[in-house]
Design a protein around this motif. Structure first.
Motif, PDB file in Angstrom:
ATOM      1  N   LEU A 211       0.831  -1.198   0.000  1.00 15.60           N
ATOM      2  CA  LEU A 211       0.000   0.000   0.000  1.00 15.60           C
ATOM      3  C   LEU A 211       0.875   1.262   0.000  1.00 15.60           C
ATOM      4  CD1 LEU A 211      -3.036   0.210  -0.027  1.00 15.60           C
ATOM      5  CD2 LEU A 211      -3.020   0.477   2.446  1.00 15.60           C
ATOM      6  N   ALA A 212       1.983   1.196   0.752  1.00 13.93           N
ATOM      7  CA  ALA A 212       2.892   2.351   0.800  1.00 13.93           C
ATOM      8  C   ALA A 212       3.529   2.577  -0.572  1.00 13.93           C
ATOM      9  CB  ALA A 212       3.978   2.113   1.852  1.00 13.93           C
ATOM     10  N   VAL A 213       3.849   1.461  -1.266  1.00  9.40           N
ATOM     11  CA  VAL A 213       4.429   1.585  -2.614  1.00  9.40           C
ATOM     12  C   VAL A 213       3.415   2.245  -3.542  1.00  9.40           C
ATOM     13  CG1 VAL A 213       5.220   0.264  -4.628  1.00  9.40           C
ATOM     14  CG2 VAL A 213       5.929  -0.425  -2.322  1.00  9.40           C
ATOM     15  N   VAL A 214       2.176   1.776  -3.482  1.00 10.39           N
ATOM     16  CA  VAL A 214       1.118   2.315  -4.349  1.00 10.39           C
ATOM     17  C   VAL A 214       0.917   3.800  -4.063  1.00 10.39           C
ATOM     18  CG1 VAL A 214      -1.379   2.243  -4.773  1.00 10.39           C
ATOM     19  CG2 VAL A 214      -0.067   0.119  -4.701  1.00 10.39           C
ATOM     20  N   GLN A 215       0.816   4.122  -2.778  1.00 18.39           N
ATOM     21  CA  GLN A 215       0.596   5.517  -2.384  1.00 18.39           C
ATOM     22  C   GLN A 215       1.742   6.408  -2.870  1.00 18.39           C
ATOM     23  OE1 GLN A 215      -2.122   6.732  -0.070  1.00 18.39           O
ATOM     24  NE2 GLN A 215      -1.404   8.525  -1.197  1.00 18.39           N
ATOM     25  N   GLY A 216       2.995   5.949  -2.657  1.00 21.02           N
ATOM     26  CA  GLY A 216       4.180   6.732  -3.012  1.00 21.02           C
ATOM     27  C   GLY A 216       4.222   7.029  -4.506  1.00 21.02           C
ATOM     28  N   HIS A 217       3.994   5.996  -5.309  1.00 26.40           N
ATOM     29  CA  HIS A 217       4.088   6.201  -6.757  1.00 26.40           C
ATOM     30  C   HIS A 217       2.891   6.971  -7.297  1.00 26.40           C
ATOM     31  CE1 HIS A 217       7.879   4.311  -7.622  1.00 26.40           C
ATOM     32  NE2 HIS A 217       7.598   3.501  -6.614  1.00 26.40           N
ATOM     33  N   TRP A 218       1.764   6.789  -6.672  1.00 28.61           N
ATOM     34  CA  TRP A 218       0.576   7.576  -7.042  1.00 28.61           C
ATOM     35  C   TRP A 218       0.874   9.065  -6.837  1.00 28.61           C
ATOM     36  CZ3 TRP A 218      -3.970   7.523  -9.372  1.00 28.61           C
ATOM     37  CH2 TRP A 218      -4.931   8.480  -9.032  1.00 28.61           C
ATOM     38  N   ASP A 219       1.435   9.418  -5.671  1.00 29.40           N
ATOM     39  CA  ASP A 219       1.771  10.818  -5.385  1.00 29.40           C
ATOM     40  C   ASP A 219       2.795  11.343  -6.402  1.00 29.40           C
ATOM     41  OD1 ASP A 219       0.103  10.726  -3.249  1.00 29.40           O
ATOM     42  OD2 ASP A 219       1.678  10.471  -1.723  1.00 29.40           O
ATOM     43  N   LEU A 220       3.807  10.491  -6.663  1.00 25.05           N
ATOM     44  CA  LEU A 220       4.869  10.896  -7.578  1.00 25.05           C
ATOM     45  C   LEU A 220       4.305  11.175  -8.988  1.00 25.05           C
ATOM     46  CD1 LEU A 220       7.966  11.178  -7.559  1.00 25.05           C
ATOM     47  CD2 LEU A 220       8.104   8.820  -8.360  1.00 25.05           C
ATOM     48  N   LEU A 221       3.442  10.274  -9.440  1.00 25.57           N
ATOM     49  CA  LEU A 221       2.837  10.443 -10.769  1.00 25.57           C
ATOM     50  C   LEU A 221       2.017  11.731 -10.838  1.00 25.57           C
ATOM     51  CD1 LEU A 221       1.779   6.744 -11.407  1.00 25.57           C
ATOM     52  CD2 LEU A 221       3.302   8.079 -12.877  1.00 25.57           C
ATOM     53  N   GLN A 222       1.270  11.998  -9.761  1.00 23.03           N
ATOM     54  CA  GLN A 222       0.459  13.229  -9.722  1.00 23.03           C
ATOM     55  C   GLN A 222       1.361  14.461  -9.859  1.00 23.03           C
ATOM     56  OE1 GLN A 222      -2.857  13.244  -9.531  1.00 23.03           O
ATOM     57  NE2 GLN A 222      -3.602  12.512  -7.541  1.00 23.03           N
ATOM     58  N   ARG A 223       2.472  14.413  -9.070  1.00 27.98           N
ATOM     59  CA  ARG A 223       3.378  15.571  -9.090  1.00 27.98           C
ATOM     60  C   ARG A 223       4.016  15.733 -10.465  1.00 27.98           C
ATOM     61  NH1 ARG A 223       4.984  13.980  -4.025  1.00 27.98           N
ATOM     62  NH2 ARG A 223       6.960  13.122  -4.784  1.00 27.98           N
ATOM     63  N   MET A 224       4.471  14.582 -11.044  1.00 27.37           N
ATOM     64  CA  MET A 224       5.120  14.660 -12.367  1.00 27.37           C
ATOM     65  C   MET A 224       4.152  15.246 -13.389  1.00 27.37           C
ATOM     66  SD  MET A 224       7.577  11.430 -13.129  1.00 27.37           S
ATOM     67  CE  MET A 224       6.988  10.050 -12.266  1.00 27.37           C
ATOM     68  N   LEU A 225       2.899  14.770 -13.327  1.00 28.47           N
ATOM     69  CA  LEU A 225       1.892  15.224 -14.284  1.00 28.47           C
ATOM     70  C   LEU A 225       1.621  16.719 -14.105  1.00 28.47           C
ATOM     71  CD1 LEU A 225       0.215  13.836 -16.497  1.00 28.47           C
ATOM     72  CD2 LEU A 225      -1.644  13.639 -14.851  1.00 28.47           C
ATOM     73  N   ALA A 226       1.494  17.155 -12.821  1.00 31.93           N
ATOM     74  CA  ALA A 226       1.173  18.559 -12.543  1.00 31.93           C
ATOM     75  C   ALA A 226       2.307  19.467 -13.043  1.00 31.93           C
ATOM     76  CB  ALA A 226       0.945  18.755 -11.044  1.00 31.93           C
ATOM     77  N   ARG A 227       3.572  19.030 -12.758  1.00 35.46           N
ATOM     78  CA  ARG A 227       4.710  19.877 -13.156  1.00 35.46           C
ATOM     79  C   ARG A 227       4.856  19.915 -14.671  1.00 35.46           C
ATOM     80  NH1 ARG A 227       8.004  21.240  -8.903  1.00 35.46           N
ATOM     81  NH2 ARG A 227       9.825  21.555 -10.233  1.00 35.46           N
ATOM     82  N   ALA A 228       4.613  18.764 -15.323  1.00 37.50           N
ATOM     83  CA  ALA A 228       4.720  18.737 -16.788  1.00 37.50           C
ATOM     84  C   ALA A 228       3.613  19.595 -17.398  1.00 37.50           C
ATOM     85  CB  ALA A 228       4.623  17.300 -17.295  1.00 37.50           C
ATOM     86  N   THR A 229       2.376  19.523 -16.830  1.00 38.62           N
ATOM     87  CA  THR A 229       1.258  20.306 -17.358  1.00 38.62           C
ATOM     88  C   THR A 229       1.522  21.801 -17.183  1.00 38.62           C
ATOM     89  OG1 THR A 229      -0.140  18.510 -16.567  1.00 38.62           O
ATOM     90  CG2 THR A 229      -1.280  20.469 -17.339  1.00 38.62           C
ATOM     91  N   ALA A 230       2.126  22.163 -16.011  1.00 45.10           N
ATOM     92  CA  ALA A 230       2.393  23.583 -15.738  1.00 45.10           C
ATOM     93  C   ALA A 230       3.615  24.080 -16.504  1.00 45.10           C
ATOM     94  CB  ALA A 230       2.595  23.782 -14.244  1.00 45.10           C
ATOM     95  N   GLY A 231       4.293  23.150 -17.151  1.00 44.98           N
ATOM     96  CA  GLY A 231       5.465  23.532 -17.929  1.00 44.98           C
ATOM     97  C   GLY A 231       6.707  23.695 -17.072  1.00 44.98           C
ATOM     98  N   ASP A 232       6.640  23.284 -15.749  1.00 45.76           N
ATOM     99  CA  ASP A 232       7.812  23.410 -14.883  1.00 45.76           C
ATOM    100  C   ASP A 232       8.877  22.381 -15.234  1.00 45.76           C
ATOM    101  OD1 ASP A 232       6.464  25.370 -13.626  1.00 45.76           O
ATOM    102  OD2 ASP A 232       5.816  24.145 -11.909  1.00 45.76           O
ATOM    103  N   ASP A 233       8.422  21.183 -15.618  1.00 46.78           N
ATOM    104  CA  ASP A 233       9.357  20.099 -15.956  1.00 46.78           C
ATOM    105  C   ASP A 233       8.988  19.547 -17.326  1.00 46.78           C
ATOM    106  OD1 ASP A 233      11.035  19.913 -13.815  1.00 46.78           O
ATOM    107  OD2 ASP A 233       9.738  18.521 -12.701  1.00 46.78           O
ATOM    108  N   ALA A 234       9.997  19.026 -18.001  1.00 53.17           N
ATOM    109  CA  ALA A 234       9.673  18.342 -19.260  1.00 53.17           C
ATOM    110  C   ALA A 234       9.013  17.006 -18.906  1.00 53.17           C
ATOM    111  CB  ALA A 234      10.953  18.116 -20.047  1.00 53.17           C
ATOM    112  N   PHE A 235       8.115  16.530 -19.719  1.00 55.33           N
ATOM    113  CA  PHE A 235       7.479  15.229 -19.490  1.00 55.33           C
ATOM    114  C   PHE A 235       8.474  14.131 -19.845  1.00 55.33           C
ATOM    115  CE2 PHE A 235       4.740  11.691 -21.000  1.00 55.33           C
ATOM    116  CZ  PHE A 235       4.168  11.399 -19.768  1.00 55.33           C
ATOM    117  N   GLU A 236       8.768  13.273 -18.860  1.00 61.35           N
ATOM    118  CA  GLU A 236       9.747  12.209 -19.138  1.00 61.35           C
ATOM    119  C   GLU A 236       9.011  10.871 -19.151  1.00 61.35           C
ATOM    120  OE1 GLU A 236      13.600  12.394 -16.955  1.00 61.35           O
ATOM    121  OE2 GLU A 236      12.613  14.041 -15.938  1.00 61.35           O
ATOM    122  N   PRO A 237       8.660  10.401 -20.345  1.00 58.42           N
ATOM    123  CA  PRO A 237       7.848   9.178 -20.426  1.00 58.42           C
ATOM    124  C   PRO A 237       8.495   7.999 -19.716  1.00 58.42           C
ATOM    125  CG  PRO A 237       8.257  10.115 -22.623  1.00 58.42           C
ATOM    126  CD  PRO A 237       9.024  10.936 -21.651  1.00 58.42           C
TER     127      PRO A 237
END
Ligand code: ADP
Length: 429
Positions: A211-237
């Motif tokens: 559950l901790a693994v799922v939660q951790g990667h879920w949070d990470l994916l959300q952050r990556m998506l938000a930063r890529a959408t905001a143009g802060d980070d390049a999207f790294e597939p």
């Protein structure tokens, strides 16, 4: 002993029974309850007393003794240890007879009887030493079953038991049996509650890791998506995909754990249901290996001949997945896992070999029972509930096969084998 007229006798009997009931109910520990009963009848009713419980295989287990002269208590122990009551049908001891027939007995016993019964000089010395003039032996009956016997003994210098005493003895035994039974049921209920508490603790601990693994990667994916959408980070597939894979494997682990928990709790009440159909085992194993997170470590050897049988494909897949997951978990990262599938006569044999921690000799059977874990796994750093193999065994047995493990011992790796009957015609068919 003084003669009693009927009235005081009734009062005495009433008082005795009241005190037996009170002390028997005073403890919820069966051992204490029964010892209390033994003490309550000495010396009011008898000079000494023994409570035996009937064990499996016709054995007797003494659970309580009391003697009016505590100094002679060790004689009872020596008598019963060195010269246990005979179970020989030709000279069946009254305790065994009462447990067999469920009827109480009253006997007067003379010194001649003791001499006839003694098998040697020490035996006679002990029989005389404890003091035996008459006895009442009454069955302990709880919920219709004979669970043991209560023996009351009076010394030769005391008025022997009579028919009224026999009734009193039976009454005491009835009350004692009820309280032993209640206390035993209470102890069993407490143990069941403790086991279920322990189980809940282990299960929630095991669920928390994926559950901790799922939660951790879920949070990470959300952050990556938000930063890529905001143009802060390049999207790294690639990073995104890596997190998605970890998330996926966490979910699979959670699903496997919850399925195992459900299977095991169902298996407690009903045999596992299998839905059989014609299955190509070679194909099933190839797909299971390809889907396994450890696929890159697997060396697969599947015989070319089709291995066809009437099996439940989903349940079989569960067995193969479990063996592959264990081989990966209990062996060093990256070490090879050899999977082979071949037909041996009219059976298909699947083996999964790893080069990991191995299974100690003493644990080879236990690991196939619910919650069974080998000591080298339970004590170490390997998470697990000890359920997968017990469910796997149930599945394999339901399909007419067998599953077992061979291992060179701790640290020497393991080979798990499954054999299942196939549809192949035998050479004689
Ligand atoms: P879990 O792995 O969740 O404990 P299993 O029922 O699958 O449950 O396995 C029961 C036990 O069998 C494990 O706890 C471990 O002690 C032992 N075991 C299973 N597979 C292996 C293996 N490949 N190598 C060594 N020990 C194993």
């Amino acid at each position: 002993m003084a003669d009693f007229d009927e009235q005081p006798l009734r009062v005495e009997r009433f008082e005795l029974l009241a005190s037996v009931s009170a002390v028997a109910a005073a403890s919820l520990d069966p051992d204490v309850a029964v010892q209390n009963v033994a003490q309550a009848v000495v010396p009011a009713f008898c000079d000494w007393c023994v409570v035996d419980l009937a064990l499996e295989g016709g054995e007797l287990g003494i659970v309580a003794t009391a003697h009016r002269d505590p100094g002679r208590q060790p004689l009872i122990s020596e008598l019963r240890t060195a010269y246990p009551p005979s179970a020989d049908p030709d000279e069946l001891h009254p305790i065994h007879r009462v447990i067999r027939d469920g009827r109480s007995v009253l006997d007067r016993i003379s010194d001649d009887d003791l001499q006839a019964r003694a098998s040697d000089a020490r035996h006679l010395e002990l029989l005389r030493g404890v003091g035996i003039g008459s006895h009442v032996v009454a069955p302990l009956v709880a919920r219709g079953a004979i669970i043991g016997a209560l023996s009351f003994v009076r010394a030769p210098d005391r008025a022997p038991f009579d028919d009224a005493d026999l009734l009193t003895g039976e009454d005491v035994a009835r009350r004692a049996a009820v309280s032993i039974d209640n206390a035993t049921l209470y102890r069993a209920a407490q143990e069941a509650a403790r086991t279920s508490d322990e189980f809940m603790a282990i299960a929630s601990h095991e669920l928390r890791t994926p559950l901790a693994v799922v939660q951790g990667h879920w949070d990470l994916l959300q952050r990556m998506l938000a930063r890529a959408t905001a143009g802060d980070d390049a999207f790294e597939p690639e990073r995104f995909q890596r997190s998605l894979d970890r998330l996926g494997s966490g979910i699979s682990q959670l699903r496997r754990l919850t399925d195992e928990l459900l299977d095991v709790s169902r298996l407690r009440h009903t045999p596992l249901a299998v839905a059989v159909e014609s299955v190509d085992l070679g194909q099933l194993v190839r797909v299971a290996v390809a889907d396994s997170p450890a696929a890159s470590r697997v060396e697969l050897a599947v015989s070319d001949a089709p291995l066809q049988g009437n099996w439940d494909p989903d349940r079989l897949r569960q067995v193969v997945d479990n063996l592959l997951a264990n081989a990966a978990k209990y062996a060093p990262d990256g070490s090879p896992i050899e999977v082979s599938l071949a037909s041996v006569g009219r059976v298909a044999r699947l083996t999964v070999t790893d080069h990991g921690i191995g299974v100690p000799d003493d644990d080879r059977e236990a690991i196939f029972t619910p919650f069974g874990r080998a000591h080298n796994a339970a004590a170490g750093r390997y998470p697990g509930l000890g359920l997968g193999l017990s469910v796997s065994r149930e599945i394999v047995v339901q399909m007419g096969g067998r599953i077992w493990v061979e291992s060179g011992g701790e640290g020497a790796g393991s080979t798990f084998s499954v054999e299942l009957p196939t549809n192949e015609p035998s050479p004689e068919d």
